[in-house]
Design a protein around this motif. Structure first.
Motif, PDB file in Angstrom:
ATOM      1  N   ILE A 203      43.678  41.103  29.122  1.00 29.81           N
ATOM      2  CA  ILE A 203      42.274  41.519  29.183  1.00 29.81           C
ATOM      3  C   ILE A 203      42.077  42.406  30.402  1.00 29.81           C
ATOM      4  CG2 ILE A 203      39.882  40.747  29.333  1.00 29.81           C
ATOM      5  CD1 ILE A 203      40.640  38.305  27.835  1.00 29.81           C
ATOM      6  N   ARG A 205      39.541  44.776  32.884  1.00 27.80           N
ATOM      7  CA  ARG A 205      38.188  45.089  33.344  1.00 27.80           C
ATOM      8  C   ARG A 205      38.315  46.080  34.496  1.00 27.80           C
ATOM      9  NH1 ARG A 205      35.125  40.189  35.262  1.00 27.80           N
ATOM     10  NH2 ARG A 205      36.754  40.277  36.814  1.00 27.80           N
ATOM     11  N   GLN A 211      43.052  38.846  32.782  1.00 28.83           N
ATOM     12  CA  GLN A 211      43.636  37.647  32.163  1.00 28.83           C
ATOM     13  C   GLN A 211      44.806  38.047  31.287  1.00 28.83           C
ATOM     14  OE1 GLN A 211      40.934  34.859  30.203  1.00 28.83           O
ATOM     15  NE2 GLN A 211      42.489  33.255  30.278  1.00 28.83           N
ATOM     16  N   VAL A 218      43.160  32.626  26.006  1.00 23.62           N
ATOM     17  CA  VAL A 218      42.061  33.502  26.416  1.00 23.62           C
ATOM     18  C   VAL A 218      40.759  33.123  25.696  1.00 23.62           C
ATOM     19  CG1 VAL A 218      43.531  35.432  27.094  1.00 23.62           C
ATOM     20  CG2 VAL A 218      42.644  35.348  24.793  1.00 23.62           C
ATOM     21  N   PRO A 222      38.870  31.036  29.065  1.00 28.78           N
ATOM     22  CA  PRO A 222      38.687  32.360  29.655  1.00 28.78           C
ATOM     23  C   PRO A 222      38.651  32.289  31.174  1.00 28.78           C
ATOM     24  CG  PRO A 222      36.649  31.575  28.649  1.00 28.78           C
ATOM     25  CD  PRO A 222      37.705  30.585  28.283  1.00 28.78           C
ATOM     26  N   CYS A 227      35.563  37.608  30.472  1.00 22.96           N
ATOM     27  CA  CYS A 227      36.595  37.323  29.459  1.00 22.96           C
ATOM     28  C   CYS A 227      36.012  36.447  28.356  1.00 22.96           C
ATOM     29  CB  CYS A 227      37.794  36.613  30.097  1.00 22.96           C
ATOM     30  SG  CYS A 227      38.609  37.577  31.371  1.00 22.96           S
TER      31      CYS A 227
END
Ligand code: ATP
Length: 304
Positions: A203, A205, A211, A218, A222, A227
């Motif tokens: 993941i 960002r 993550q 996930v 999270p 997430c």
């Protein structure tokens, strides 16, 4: 030797940091999804992995060989890595079979297997403007696969597809892994599209990996609110002094010991209903089979 090794990749565009020290290793045959909000850097990372954008720092190795950027080679790209952009083009005014023939490196039997996996054998005689968007995408995918790649890199393959074409493409991508033994990395801004397919999800960002885990990890554990929100609705509760993310379907009704709650509101979603529950201490969103609870009802719940 690692199949794909991404080490210390950083990239700025127009002085803005787009990728910040990205590191991961992908073993061969592991199906990897990169998820994240729009603008988080997924496409830029995929293009660097595929040798289509020059990295500022760090290195990508594919089967031990450094993937060179476009400034270092005559033709951008790396042997064995096939990249399909969100904005792919097919040559106009050619029949599908002519488009496919041009890049095909496989013997007839293997090429036919690729076309069958991509569900395009019924389209051979049609011209490029006589097929739908979803079909065009499967033709573009088949054309790439006949270049015999080891790694297939797909940038947002599910965007702009209706439910039927999306499901068909999901089946195709699953078969590419199982029948053709090709490793795949794909991105999606809607991670629900990748939960059932991926072995592992990264993941992103704002240019960082926040993550890295299995779909179950996930989804159920999270790393933070960002997430959690990517994969749908959630409750954030404090249990035994620890913050936990609870998905609405993990709240169930019980006839035994549990937490008393009042049903404040119920919303109908066809296959299920969402109920807003008030425990007196906090409000929780729960998901039940449609018709399970009514507004105003007193229920007992437990978290599973
Ligand atoms: N050529 C460019 N020049 C300047 N900024 C760029 C350029 N290309 C992308 N960006 C910026 O880099 C950031 C990451 O873009 P990128 O396309 O990699 O994100 P993404 O996660 O793939 O987004 P999406 O899901 O919308 O495709 C965005 O803020 C974007 O505006």
């Amino acid at each position: 030797m690692n199949f794909i090794e991404v080490s210390g990749i950083s990239k700025k565009l127009q002085d803005q940091p787009i990728l910040k020290d990205i590191n991961f290793v992908q073993p061969q045959f592991q199906q990897l999804a990169i998820a994240g909000a729009t603008g988080s850097g997924k496409s830029t990372l995929l293009k660097i992995i595929s040798g289509l954008i020059q990295t500022d720092e760090g290195m990508v190795r594919f089967n031990g060989n450094r993937v060179k950027g476009p400034l270092e080679v005559l033709l951008p790209g790396h042997p064995g890595i096939a990249y399909l952009s969100q904005h792919f083009e097919l040559r106009n005014n050619f029949r599908v079979e002519e488009i496919l023939e041009r890049d095909n490196k496989l013997v007839d039997e293997d090429a036919m297997h690729v076309y069958e996996v991509c569900r395009i054998t019924h389209l051979f005689k049609r011209k490029n403007d006589q097929i739908s968007g979803g079909e065009r995408q499967r033709v573009a995918l088949a054309r790439l696969l006949t270049t015999a790649p080891q790694l297939l890199v797909l940038d947002e393959p599910f965007s702009n597809l209706d439910m039927i074409h999306k499901q068909q493409l999901k089946d195709v991508i699953a078969d590419i892994a199982s029948e053709l033994s090709i490793t795949c990395i794909l991105t999606s801004h809607d991670p629900l599209d990748v939960l059932s397919w991926a072995d592992r999800i990264l993941i992103m960002r704002a240019g960082e990996i926040v993550q890295d885990g299995t779909p179950q990890e996930v989804y159920l554990k999270p790393a933070d609110d960002y997430c959690a929100a990517l994969f749908g609705k959630f409750n954030k509760v404090s249990l035994k002094g620890k913050t936990k993310f609870i998905r609405p379907e993990n709240i169930v009704l019980t006839k035994g010991k549990g937490i008393p709650a009042n049903v404040i509101k119920v919303k109908y979603f066809g296959s299920h209903e969402e109920a807003l529950l008030d425990t007196g201490k906090e409000q929780l969103l729960a998901s039940f089979h449609a018709g399970t609870v009514k507004q105003g009802e007193e229920v007992t719940i437990k978290i599973i």
